[in-house]
Design a protein around this motif. Structure first.
Motif, mmCIF file in Angstrom:
data_model
loop_
_atom_site.group_PDB
_atom_site.id
_atom_site.type_symbol
_atom_site.label_atom_id
_atom_site.label_comp_id
_atom_site.label_asym_id
_atom_site.label_seq_id
_atom_site.Cartn_x
_atom_site.Cartn_y
_atom_site.Cartn_z
ATOM 1 N N TYR A 45 0.852 -1.188 0.000
ATOM 2 C CA TYR A 45 0.000 0.000 0.000
ATOM 3 C C TYR A 45 0.888 1.239 0.000
ATOM 4 O O TYR A 45 1.591 1.507 0.975
ATOM 5 C CB TYR A 45 -0.924 0.001 1.214
ATOM 6 C CG TYR A 45 -1.922 1.126 1.185
ATOM 7 C CD1 TYR A 45 -3.036 1.063 0.354
ATOM 8 C CD2 TYR A 45 -1.741 2.255 1.965
ATOM 9 C CE1 TYR A 45 -3.949 2.098 0.303
ATOM 10 C CE2 TYR A 45 -2.656 3.303 1.926
ATOM 11 C CZ TYR A 45 -3.753 3.214 1.092
ATOM 12 O OH TYR A 45 -4.656 4.249 1.041
ATOM 13 N N GLU A 46 0.899 1.926 -1.124
ATOM 14 C CA GLU A 46 1.660 3.162 -1.293
ATOM 15 C C GLU A 46 3.153 3.014 -1.020
ATOM 16 O O GLU A 46 3.829 3.963 -0.660
ATOM 17 C CB GLU A 46 1.038 4.279 -0.443
ATOM 18 C CG GLU A 46 -0.386 4.580 -0.877
ATOM 19 C CD GLU A 46 -1.051 5.713 -0.134
ATOM 20 O OE1 GLU A 46 -0.412 6.334 0.736
ATOM 21 O OE2 GLU A 46 -2.228 5.986 -0.438
ATOM 22 N N GLY A 68 -2.551 -3.131 -4.673
ATOM 23 C CA GLY A 68 -2.133 -1.856 -4.111
ATOM 24 C C GLY A 68 -3.219 -1.190 -3.297
ATOM 25 O O GLY A 68 -3.159 0.013 -3.036
ATOM 26 N N ALA A 70 -6.044 -0.367 -4.171
ATOM 27 C CA ALA A 70 -6.779 0.584 -5.023
ATOM 28 C C ALA A 70 -6.450 2.037 -4.686
ATOM 29 O O ALA A 70 -7.230 2.937 -4.974
ATOM 30 C CB ALA A 70 -8.280 0.334 -4.965
ATOM 31 N N SER A 71 -5.281 2.268 -4.115
ATOM 32 C CA SER A 71 -4.892 3.636 -3.774
ATOM 33 C C SER A 71 -4.689 4.469 -5.035
ATOM 34 O O SER A 71 -4.033 4.036 -5.979
ATOM 35 C CB SER A 71 -3.594 3.645 -2.962
ATOM 36 O OG SER A 71 -3.145 4.975 -2.783
ATOM 37 N N ASP A 96 -3.517 -2.826 -9.028
ATOM 38 C CA ASP A 96 -4.744 -2.308 -8.431
ATOM 39 C C ASP A 96 -4.342 -1.050 -7.664
ATOM 40 O O ASP A 96 -4.241 -1.034 -6.443
ATOM 41 C CB ASP A 96 -5.389 -3.347 -7.514
ATOM 42 C CG ASP A 96 -6.789 -2.936 -7.079
ATOM 43 O OD1 ASP A 96 -7.362 -2.006 -7.657
ATOM 44 O OD2 ASP A 96 -7.310 -3.559 -6.125
ATOM 45 N N GLY A 97 -4.060 -0.010 -8.440
ATOM 46 C CA GLY A 97 -3.532 1.250 -7.949
ATOM 47 C C GLY A 97 -3.061 2.056 -9.145
ATOM 48 O O GLY A 97 -3.548 1.852 -10.263
ATOM 49 N N CYS A 98 -2.091 2.921 -8.929
ATOM 50 C CA CYS A 98 -1.633 3.838 -9.981
ATOM 51 C C CYS A 98 -0.232 3.524 -10.499
ATOM 52 O O CYS A 98 0.556 2.864 -9.824
ATOM 53 C CB CYS A 98 -1.626 5.265 -9.437
ATOM 54 S SG CYS A 98 -3.262 5.916 -9.108
ATOM 55 N N THR A 122 6.148 6.564 -4.688
ATOM 56 C CA THR A 122 5.942 6.005 -3.355
ATOM 57 C C THR A 122 7.098 6.381 -2.439
ATOM 58 O O THR A 122 8.138 6.842 -2.889
ATOM 59 C CB THR A 122 5.858 4.462 -3.388
ATOM 60 O OG1 THR A 122 7.127 3.937 -3.771
ATOM 61 C CG2 THR A 122 4.792 3.982 -4.331
#
Length: 168
Positions: A45-46, A68, A70-71, A96-98, A122
């Motif tokens: 996460y991030e 991730g 969804a961040s 599942d994020g950027c 990040t």
């Protein structure tokens, strides 16, 4: 590669849940729209520390699936890591994020899907897990599953298409 629509047609009456379809919320950012392969997972996460470790190792035609959370606040993959993934033989990366660095990602000979672009990187804190079942947009994806991606979407099977019992 077996088209995702054909896989959905093949499994439309199957009630076992073998075929899982990822929601149509992902965008294409790499140079290949079509890609497939066995799944390797990371959860972070991030903090893209486990993403970096994965793409800097041999991909052997696998698809890296990144949970991730969804961040939409930090990019988990950019141009340098995308290039490492392509160079090291990964078939694709699903985040599942950027992601970021679209000008560097688009020409790479690899499939890259993510929710969105964001320029913010990040902070590396060495957090995250690898090689475990993850949920991507509510869909379970497990290490060793096979992911198929094309212009119509992405689907996941517990085995390579055509290797199921009774396949022609």
């Amino acid at each position: 590669m077996t088209p995702t629509c054909d896989l959905c047609d093949r499994y439309k009456s199957d009630t076992s849940g073998a075929l899982r379809v990822l929601p149509p919320v992902f965008h294409d950012y790499g140079g290949r729209v079509e890609f497939f392969g066995p799944v390797f997972t990371v959860k972070c996460y991030e903090d893209n520390t486990p993403v970096k470790a994965a793409v800097e190792s041999p991909g052997h035609g696998r698809v890296l699936v990144v949970d991730g959370g969804a961040s939409l606040r930090r990019a988990l993959l950019g141009g340098l890591l995308g290039a490492a993934a392509a160079r090291n033989g990964w078939a694709g990366v699903v985040v599942d994020g950027c992601v970021r660095d679209i000008a560097e990602l688009k020409p790479l000979p690899i499939g890259i899907r993510a929710l969105a672009l964001i320029p913010l990187p990040t902070e590396r804190k060495a957090e995250g897990l690898r090689d475990l079942p993850v949920q991507v947009q509510g869909v379970w994806v497990r290490p060793g599953d096979w992911l198929y991606a094309d212009a119509d979407g992405m689907v996941v099977l517990p085995h390579e298409a055509g290797t199921e019992a009774g396949a022609a």
